[in-house]
Write a protein that holds these residues in place. Structure first.
Motif, short mmCIF file in Angstrom:
data_model
loop_
_atom_site.label_atom_id
_atom_site.label_comp_id
_atom_site.label_asym_id
_atom_site.label_seq_id
_atom_site.Cartn_x
_atom_site.Cartn_y
_atom_site.Cartn_z
N SER A 251 -34.18 17.42 17.77
CA SER A 251 -32.93 16.67 17.78
C SER A 251 -32.21 16.79 19.12
O SER A 251 -31.99 17.90 19.61
CB SER A 251 -32.03 17.19 16.67
N LYS B 13 -34.97 15.12 8.67
CA LYS B 13 -35.02 13.66 8.44
C LYS B 13 -33.64 13.03 8.58
O LYS B 13 -33.46 12.05 9.29
CB LYS B 13 -35.58 13.37 7.02
N SER B 14 -32.67 13.63 7.87
CA SER B 14 -31.33 13.05 7.90
C SER B 14 -30.71 13.17 9.29
O SER B 14 -30.04 12.23 9.75
CB SER B 14 -30.44 13.72 6.86
N SER B 15 -30.96 14.29 9.96
CA SER B 15 -30.41 14.45 11.33
C SER B 15 -30.98 13.37 12.23
O SER B 15 -30.28 12.80 13.07
CB SER B 15 -30.78 15.82 11.90
N ASP C 298 -38.15 22.48 19.30
CA ASP C 298 -37.37 23.41 20.14
C ASP C 298 -37.62 24.85 19.73
O ASP C 298 -37.54 25.77 20.55
CB ASP C 298 -35.87 23.09 20.04
N VAL D 145 -30.84 19.46 1.17
CA VAL D 145 -29.57 18.76 1.06
C VAL D 145 -29.69 17.52 0.18
O VAL D 145 -28.99 17.36 -0.80
CB VAL D 145 -29.05 18.36 2.46
N ASP D 146 -30.62 16.65 0.57
CA ASP D 146 -30.74 15.40 -0.16
C ASP D 146 -31.55 15.60 -1.42
O ASP D 146 -32.66 16.12 -1.38
CB ASP D 146 -31.41 14.33 0.73
N GLY E 196 -28.29 19.96 6.51
CA GLY E 196 -28.04 21.38 6.25
C GLY E 196 -29.32 22.17 6.10
O GLY E 196 -30.41 21.59 5.98
N1 GTP Z 1 -33.51 23.67 15.65
C1 GTP Z 1 -33.43 22.46 15.13
N2 GTP Z 1 -32.76 22.27 14.00
C2 GTP Z 1 -32.71 21.01 13.49
C3 GTP Z 1 -33.34 19.92 14.11
N3 GTP Z 1 -33.13 18.81 13.37
C4 GTP Z 1 -32.38 19.20 12.33
N4 GTP Z 1 -32.12 20.51 12.40
C5 GTP Z 1 -31.37 21.31 11.44
O1 GTP Z 1 -32.22 21.51 10.32
C6 GTP Z 1 -31.46 21.52 9.12
C7 GTP Z 1 -32.01 20.48 8.18
O2 GTP Z 1 -31.80 19.20 8.70
P1 GTP Z 1 -31.64 17.92 7.80
O3 GTP Z 1 -31.49 16.77 8.71
O4 GTP Z 1 -30.63 18.12 6.75
O5 GTP Z 1 -33.08 17.90 7.15
P2 GTP Z 1 -33.64 16.96 6.00
O6 GTP Z 1 -35.06 16.77 6.29
O7 GTP Z 1 -32.80 15.76 5.87
O8 GTP Z 1 -33.45 17.90 4.75
P3 GTP Z 1 -33.41 17.53 3.18
O9 GTP Z 1 -32.55 16.33 3.05
O10 GTP Z 1 -32.83 18.73 2.56
O11 GTP Z 1 -34.80 17.29 2.77
C8 GTP Z 1 -30.01 21.25 9.53
O12 GTP Z 1 -29.33 22.46 9.60
C9 GTP Z 1 -30.13 20.63 10.91
O13 GTP Z 1 -29.02 20.90 11.71
C10 GTP Z 1 -34.07 20.17 15.33
O14 GTP Z 1 -34.66 19.31 15.93
N5 GTP Z 1 -34.08 21.46 15.77
#
Ligand code: GTP
Ligand code: MG
Length: 476
Positions: free
Chosen positions: A261, A68-70, A227, A88-89, A84
């Motif tokens: 991503s 989500k954050s990415s 991916d 993370v959040d 991460g």
């Molecule tokens: N392979 C892959 N990894 C991804 C992708 N998008 C994000 N990541 C990785 O997945 C992990 C989690 O990504 P976040 O963006 O922190 O995920 P989030 O949903 O915000 O996570 P929380 O805030 O913990 O709920 C990170 O290490 C990113 O680099 C993707 O499209 N492909």
């Protein structure tokens, strides 16, 4: 100047920069406020405009580590949110535009006390869910400013992943609130975990709250990180697994957006698979971004809808109920007054005639004076008794009909000599009714025109915001 007027003025100032078209709509809310204040239906410090989020709101919900954050970072072109592998959040982050290049982070309490933000007084809602937890608002919410052009005129909400059970009830309460006020809700799933077992009860709750909604088209379901399906070329199976897992819980997702991503390097031995996934990602990402940009039109639609509903609630539901109660109070008080008057005059005449006292003008004058004093005292007693009765029934009606206007306060204000003498509410007449009717007509025309603009038989992309703005400017 009243607090409500200051609020609307601030709002108008904000809208003048962000979307001038909506300044006129805000003025309509102010007209409703004036009527409500005059009748006592709205507290002088309150405004109907405060009850709605004025910004186009996009929220991102879903599983933890789903990306989500990415996704937000990529859209904003800045690494504003931490990302991460671990969860993370741990709180909801409200992201809003600021021309200042420096990112500022403010605690949740800043959102809780500022009526311009969509979390105004959310601590009360949290308290309702878990007593005493509202004080810990900073543990649930934060505000970040970011000067990305893509954030202009919008607010994003990034959420903690749905797995942290510690603060569950409050988190769910906030999630529900976010879903209610958002114009677009992106729900993220994670292609790395095709097993339905990954879907914990919290996500199940999220799914349940999105079923059978009148505004179901505002939900977008995103399967991220596709991916990782490259190596085994398993995208279709992963999508099918998620679809059936959600269907089991009653949610039929007709369309999953499948993305990953653009910052991630896709490792696939087969070039064809790589190209296919990338093409799919680019197409879906483009569509998602397009919907995010068009959220402004949706916001205009939502606000106009609220304007119409609020006017109707005031005119067709609240005022008639108030008027009926006031008439009831007046009529019953009048009936008792008349009965007492007749009884006193009858008794006086009988005594005067049988004793011959009526021939004495002095005694007559005293009798008339006594009659008026007794009448006045008893009138006050009757009036108070019927006020208590009708106040109670109004409070009950207000709850039953779920009215937001304060009928009891309005009753207290309007049950006065003006109402008693004329049978009409002071501040409510044909001119005022016509004024509300005009608001309704304006809102109606605008909504119809927006409908025409947005309903596209081919179901394709809605018209550009500029075109809708033109239409709205024409009509207002
Ligand atoms: N392979 C892959 N990894 C991804 C992708 N998008 C994000 N990541 C990785 O997945 C992990 C989690 O990504 P976040 O963006 O922190 O995920 P989030 O949903 O915000 O996570 P929380 O805030 O913990 O709920 C990170 O290490 C990113 O680099 C993707 O499209 N492909
Ligand atoms: Mg995150």
């Amino acid at each position: 100047m009243q607090a409500s007027e200051i609020y609307v003025q601030n709002l108008e100032k904000h809208l003048a920069e962000e979307n001038p078209l909506l300044v006129d709509v805000a003025k309509n809310f102010q007209e409703i406020d004036n009527v409500g204040h005059e009748l006592g239906l709205i507290h002088p410090d309150q405004s109907t405009a405060r009850q709605i989020p004025w910004w186009p709101l996009i929220s991102i919900l879903g599983l933890f580590s789903a990306g989500k954050s990415s996704f937000i970072n990529h859209f904003l072109g800045q690494k504003i949110q931490r990302t991460g592998v671990q969860a993370v959040d741990d709180k909801f982050t409200v992201l809003c535009y600021s021309p200042d290049p420096e990112v500022k982070t403010l605690p949740g309490v800043a959102l809780d006390v500022d009526p311009r933000f969509p979390f105004y007084q959310i601590s009360r809602e949290i308290d309702e869910e878990m007593e005493g937890e509202g004080k810990r608002i900073n543990a649930y919410l934060q505000l970040k400013t970011c000067n990305s052009e893509n954030l202009k005129g919008k607010i994003f909400i990034d959420s903690p992943g749905f797995d942290a059970d510690a603060q569950r009830s409050a988190t769910l309460r906030i999630t529900k609130h976010i879903i209610e006020i958002s114009d677009l809700v992106l729900i993220f799933f994670d292609a790395r975990r095709p097993e339905p077992g990954a879907m914990r009860d919290t996500l199940e709750y999220l799914v349940k709250t999105t079923i059978d909604r009148y505004d179901s088209e505002k939900f977008i379901y995103v399967l991220n990180q596709i991916d990782v399906t490259a190596r085994e070329d398993s995208l279709e199976e992963v999508v099918a697994a998620w679809r059936s897992a959600l269907a089991e819980r009653g949610l039929n997702v007709t369309h999953f957006y499948t993305i990953f991503s653009p910052d991630v390097e896709l490792n696939a031995e087969d070039d064809y698979i790589k190209k296919r996934l990338e093409a799919r990602r680019d197409r879906d990402l483009k569509e998602i971004h397009q919907r995010m940009r068009h959220v402004e039109v949706k916001r205009a639609y939502r606000i106009l809808n609220t304007l119409e509903l609020t006017t109707k609630e005031l005119m067709d539901r609240s005022i008639p109920v108030l008027e009926k109660a006031l008439r009831g109070w007046r009529n019953w008080t009048l009936r008792f007054d008349t009965l007492l008057f007749a009884a006193l005059v009858g008794a006086g005449a009988f005594v005067g005639l049988t004793t011959g006292m009526w021939l004495n003008p002095m005694i007559d004058a005293m009798a008339v004076a006594a009659l008026f004093i007794v009448m006045f005292i008893f009138h006050l007693i009757f009036s108070s008794i019927f006020k208590v009765i009708y106040r109670r029934s109004l409070a009950k009606k207000q709850r039953q009909m779920k009215l937001r206007f304060n009928l009891v306060k309005a009753f207290d204000k309007c049950a006065n000599w003006h109402m008693f003498a004329t049978g009409r509410i002071k501040g409510w007449n044909e001119k005022v009714r016509q004024q509300l009717e005009n608001i309704l007509n304006r809102a109606d025309i605008l909504i119809q025109r927006l409908n025409d603009e947005m309903t596209n038989p081919s179901g394709e992309v809605p018209k550009k915001p500029e075109e809708v703005k033109k239409v709205m400017a024409e009509v207002s």
